[in-house]
Design an enzyme around this catalytic site. Sequence first.
Site, PDB file in Angstrom:
ATOM      1  N   GLY A 151       0.792  -1.235   0.000  1.00 12.26           N
ATOM      2  CA  GLY A 151       0.000   0.000   0.000  1.00 12.26           C
ATOM      3  C   GLY A 151       0.820   1.278   0.000  1.00 12.26           C
ATOM      4  O   GLY A 151       0.343   2.316   0.481  1.00 12.26           O
ATOM      5  N   ARG A 181     -16.104 -15.918  -8.388  1.00 12.71           N
ATOM      6  CA  ARG A 181     -15.656 -14.543  -8.611  1.00 12.71           C
ATOM      7  C   ARG A 181     -16.834 -13.574  -8.680  1.00 12.71           C
ATOM      8  O   ARG A 181     -16.788 -12.470  -8.132  1.00 12.71           O
ATOM      9  CB  ARG A 181     -14.830 -14.475  -9.912  1.00 12.71           C
ATOM     10  CG  ARG A 181     -14.227 -13.105 -10.185  1.00 12.71           C
ATOM     11  CD  ARG A 181     -13.383 -13.099 -11.452  1.00 12.71           C
ATOM     12  NE  ARG A 181     -12.312 -14.088 -11.385  1.00 12.71           N
ATOM     13  CZ  ARG A 181     -11.167 -13.914 -10.747  1.00 12.71           C
ATOM     14  NH1 ARG A 181     -10.929 -12.790 -10.109  1.00 12.71           N
ATOM     15  NH2 ARG A 181     -10.249 -14.860 -10.734  1.00 12.71           N
ATOM     16  N   MET A 223      -4.130  -7.100  -6.481  1.00 11.89           N
ATOM     17  CA  MET A 223      -3.642  -8.263  -7.235  1.00 11.89           C
ATOM     18  C   MET A 223      -4.782  -9.243  -7.500  1.00 11.89           C
ATOM     19  O   MET A 223      -4.671 -10.437  -7.243  1.00 11.89           O
ATOM     20  CB  MET A 223      -2.522  -8.963  -6.463  1.00 11.89           C
ATOM     21  CG  MET A 223      -1.338  -8.068  -6.186  1.00 11.89           C
ATOM     22  SD  MET A 223      -0.600  -7.417  -7.694  1.00 11.89           S
ATOM     23  CE  MET A 223       0.196  -8.894  -8.298  1.00 11.89           C
ATOM     24  N   ASN A 228      -5.814   2.430 -12.534  1.00  8.81           N
ATOM     25  CA  ASN A 228      -4.836   1.441 -12.063  1.00  8.81           C
ATOM     26  C   ASN A 228      -3.441   1.988 -12.335  1.00  8.81           C
ATOM     27  O   ASN A 228      -3.248   2.826 -13.216  1.00  8.81           O
ATOM     28  CB  ASN A 228      -5.028   0.122 -12.815  1.00  8.81           C
ATOM     29  CG  ASN A 228      -4.096  -0.969 -12.310  1.00  8.81           C
ATOM     30  OD1 ASN A 228      -3.867  -1.101 -11.103  1.00  8.81           O
ATOM     31  ND2 ASN A 228      -3.532  -1.750 -13.228  1.00  8.81           N
ATOM     32  N   HIS A 266       0.305   0.399 -13.244  1.00  7.69           N
ATOM     33  CA  HIS A 266       0.955  -0.852 -13.648  1.00  7.69           C
ATOM     34  C   HIS A 266       2.447  -0.582 -13.849  1.00  7.69           C
ATOM     35  O   HIS A 266       2.810   0.358 -14.559  1.00  7.69           O
ATOM     36  CB  HIS A 266       0.332  -1.378 -14.944  1.00  7.69           C
ATOM     37  CG  HIS A 266       0.980  -2.651 -15.400  1.00  7.69           C
ATOM     38  ND1 HIS A 266       0.700  -3.869 -14.813  1.00  7.69           N
ATOM     39  CD2 HIS A 266       1.924  -2.879 -16.337  1.00  7.69           C
ATOM     40  CE1 HIS A 266       1.456  -4.796 -15.378  1.00  7.69           C
ATOM     41  NE2 HIS A 266       2.205  -4.227 -16.311  1.00  7.69           N
ATOM     42  N   SER A 284       2.968   3.043 -15.504  1.00 10.77           N
ATOM     43  CA  SER A 284       1.873   3.686 -16.244  1.00 10.77           C
ATOM     44  C   SER A 284       0.627   3.775 -15.381  1.00 10.77           C
ATOM     45  O   SER A 284       0.231   2.787 -14.762  1.00 10.77           O
ATOM     46  CB  SER A 284       1.493   2.839 -17.483  1.00 10.77           C
ATOM     47  OG  SER A 284       2.612   2.538 -18.283  1.00 10.77           O
ATOM     48  N   GLU A 329      -9.866  -5.232 -20.670  1.00  8.85           N
ATOM     49  CA  GLU A 329      -8.598  -5.828 -21.100  1.00  8.85           C
ATOM     50  C   GLU A 329      -7.561  -5.637 -19.992  1.00  8.85           C
ATOM     51  O   GLU A 329      -7.284  -4.493 -19.598  1.00  8.85           O
ATOM     52  CB  GLU A 329      -8.130  -5.146 -22.387  1.00  8.85           C
ATOM     53  CG  GLU A 329      -6.967  -5.843 -23.042  1.00  8.85           C
ATOM     54  CD  GLU A 329      -6.406  -5.035 -24.210  1.00  8.85           C
ATOM     55  OE1 GLU A 329      -5.265  -5.283 -24.586  1.00  8.85           O
ATOM     56  OE2 GLU A 329      -7.130  -4.144 -24.715  1.00  8.85           O
ATOM     57  N   LEU A 330      -6.993  -6.728 -19.503  1.00  4.96           N
ATOM     58  CA  LEU A 330      -6.059  -6.650 -18.375  1.00  4.96           C
ATOM     59  C   LEU A 330      -4.863  -5.752 -18.710  1.00  4.96           C
ATOM     60  O   LEU A 330      -4.160  -6.000 -19.698  1.00  4.96           O
ATOM     61  CB  LEU A 330      -5.567  -8.067 -18.015  1.00  4.96           C
ATOM     62  CG  LEU A 330      -4.636  -8.136 -16.814  1.00  4.96           C
ATOM     63  CD1 LEU A 330      -5.363  -7.817 -15.528  1.00  4.96           C
ATOM     64  CD2 LEU A 330      -3.965  -9.503 -16.736  1.00  4.96           C
ATOM     65  N   ASP A 331      -4.660  -4.722 -17.904  1.00  7.19           N
ATOM     66  CA  ASP A 331      -3.576  -3.748 -18.094  1.00  7.19           C
ATOM     67  C   ASP A 331      -3.638  -3.111 -19.488  1.00  7.19           C
ATOM     68  O   ASP A 331      -2.609  -2.688 -20.026  1.00  7.19           O
ATOM     69  CB  ASP A 331      -2.196  -4.393 -17.858  1.00  7.19           C
ATOM     70  CG  ASP A 331      -2.064  -4.982 -16.469  1.00  7.19           C
ATOM     71  OD1 ASP A 331      -2.611  -4.391 -15.524  1.00  7.19           O
ATOM     72  OD2 ASP A 331      -1.416  -6.039 -16.330  1.00  7.19           O
ATOM     73  N   GLN A 370       8.998   2.577  -8.062  1.00  9.73           N
ATOM     74  CA  GLN A 370       8.013   2.973  -7.042  1.00  9.73           C
ATOM     75  C   GLN A 370       8.165   4.440  -6.652  1.00  9.73           C
ATOM     76  O   GLN A 370       7.174   5.122  -6.384  1.00  9.73           O
ATOM     77  CB  GLN A 370       8.139   2.060  -5.820  1.00  9.73           C
ATOM     78  CG  GLN A 370       7.538   0.682  -6.105  1.00  9.73           C
ATOM     79  CD  GLN A 370       6.635   0.191  -4.995  1.00  9.73           C
ATOM     80  OE1 GLN A 370       7.011   0.257  -3.831  1.00  9.73           O
ATOM     81  NE2 GLN A 370       5.470  -0.305  -5.336  1.00  9.73           N
ATOM     82  N   GLN A 422       8.856   6.810  -8.579  1.00 11.80           N
ATOM     83  CA  GLN A 422       8.098   7.556  -9.604  1.00 11.80           C
ATOM     84  C   GLN A 422       6.598   7.375  -9.422  1.00 11.80           C
ATOM     85  O   GLN A 422       5.819   8.308  -9.622  1.00 11.80           O
ATOM     86  CB  GLN A 422       8.506   7.086 -11.011  1.00 11.80           C
ATOM     87  CG  GLN A 422       9.939   7.405 -11.375  1.00 11.80           C
ATOM     88  CD  GLN A 422      10.208   8.896 -11.362  1.00 11.80           C
ATOM     89  OE1 GLN A 422       9.375   9.692 -11.781  1.00 11.80           O
ATOM     90  NE2 GLN A 422      11.365   9.290 -10.860  1.00 11.80           N
ATOM     91  N   GLU A 423       6.202   6.144  -9.062  1.00 10.33           N
ATOM     92  CA  GLU A 423       4.760   5.883  -8.884  1.00 10.33           C
ATOM     93  C   GLU A 423       4.168   6.817  -7.841  1.00 10.33           C
ATOM     94  O   GLU A 423       3.060   7.346  -8.015  1.00 10.33           O
ATOM     95  CB  GLU A 423       4.535   4.426  -8.456  1.00 10.33           C
ATOM     96  CG  GLU A 423       4.883   3.437  -9.554  1.00 10.33           C
ATOM     97  CD  GLU A 423       4.447   2.019  -9.252  1.00 10.33           C
ATOM     98  OE1 GLU A 423       4.407   1.631  -8.063  1.00 10.33           O
ATOM     99  OE2 GLU A 423       4.150   1.289 -10.218  1.00 10.33           O
TER     100      GLU A 423
HETATM  101  C1  GRF Z   1       3.031  -1.095  -7.585  1.00  7.86           C
HETATM  102  O1  GRF Z   1       4.328  -1.184  -8.054  1.00  7.86           O
HETATM  103  C2  GRF Z   1       2.054  -1.034  -8.716  1.00  7.86           C
HETATM  104  O2  GRF Z   1       2.598  -0.595  -9.903  1.00  7.86           O
HETATM  105  C3  GRF Z   1       1.601  -2.452  -8.875  1.00  7.86           C
HETATM  106  O3  GRF Z   1       1.675  -3.019  -7.606  1.00  7.86           O
HETATM  107  C4  GRF Z   1       2.611  -2.313  -6.805  1.00  7.86           C
HETATM  108  C5  GRF Z   1       1.915  -1.984  -5.538  1.00  7.86           C
HETATM  109  O4  GRF Z   1       2.787  -1.442  -4.574  1.00  7.86           O
HETATM  110  N1  GRF Z   1       0.284  -2.493  -9.463  1.00  7.86           N
HETATM  111  P1  GRF Z   1       2.190  -0.827  -3.258  1.00  7.86           P
HETATM  112  O5  GRF Z   1       1.283  -1.883  -2.605  1.00  7.86           O
HETATM  113  O6  GRF Z   1       1.415   0.411  -3.610  1.00  7.86           O
HETATM  114  O7  GRF Z   1       3.371  -0.526  -2.387  1.00  7.86           O
END
Ligand code: GRF
Length: 212
Positions: A12, A65, A90, A107, A109, A136, A143-145, A171, A173-174
Site C-alpha cells: 500500500g 468470482r 492483485m 490502475n 501498472h 503507467s 482488457e487486463l492492463d 516505485q 516515480q509511482e
Molecule cells: C506497484 O508497483 C504497482 O505498480 C503495482 O503493484 C505495486 C503496488 O505497490 N500495481 P504498493 O502496494 O502500492 O506498495
Amino acid sequence: MKRIVVLVSGNGSNLQAILDACQQGRINGSVAAVFSNKAEAFGLKRARAAEVPAHALAAAQFADRAAFDHQLMLEIDAYAPDLVVLAGCMRILSAEFVQRYAGRMLNIHPSLLPKYPGLHTHRQAIENGDEEHGTSVHFVTEELDGGPVILQAKVPVFSDDSEEDVTARVQHQEHAIYPLVVSWFVDDRLTMRQGAAWLDGQQLPVEGHAFE
Ligand code: GRF
C-alpha cells in the site's frame, strides 16, 4: 469534496502517497474507504492509521468470482465513490465490476504499457536488457492492463541492477505520478471517452500525457 475508494492487496505504498496528497491538499478529495482481498495487507494498517475505514473481503468466503465481486461492489457503493483507485490490487476483476466503474476507475501498472502487461515486469525488463523501464497510470477496461494510458514515468535500468533496485526506482516515480493523476480526475480535468483518455479536453496519445 470528491470521494475516493482504494483497493489494495499488499504494502500500500501508493495508497500512502494518495493519503498523504489528500492530507496535504494536493488532491482535492478524500479517501472514503480502503478494501483488500487480503486481511493481512499492510495497506489496511495504513488506512486505519489515517483513520480511514478499512475492510478485508476474503475470496474463500464466496462461491465464485461473481459472488465476490458483487459483494465488493455493494460495499464500495455504500461509500458512493466518485473514483475507484486500484493500488497494487492483485485480483482480476470481473467484467461486471469493471463496467460498473467504467471511466472512474484507475490502475497503476509497473511497466511502460503496452509493454509487459501482467506480472514480473521488472524482471522482464532486466532479462531483456532494457535500458528504460517505468510505470503507467491508466483507466481500467476489461482488457487486463490494457485501458487507455494517462501518464507514464520512465526510469533508467543499469546493467548491474537487481530486481529490488529497479522496483525501488519505479516505485519512487509511482508515488509522484499516481497522486497527480488522481488530482486531475477529482478536479474534473480527466475523462475516458471513445476508448481514449482526455485531459483538459485534449485526447491523450497512446503513451499518455507527455510530461516534461
Ligand atoms: C506497484 O508497483 C504497482 O505498480 C503495482 O503493484 C505495486 C503496488 O505497490 N500495481 P504498493 O502496494 O502500492 O506498495
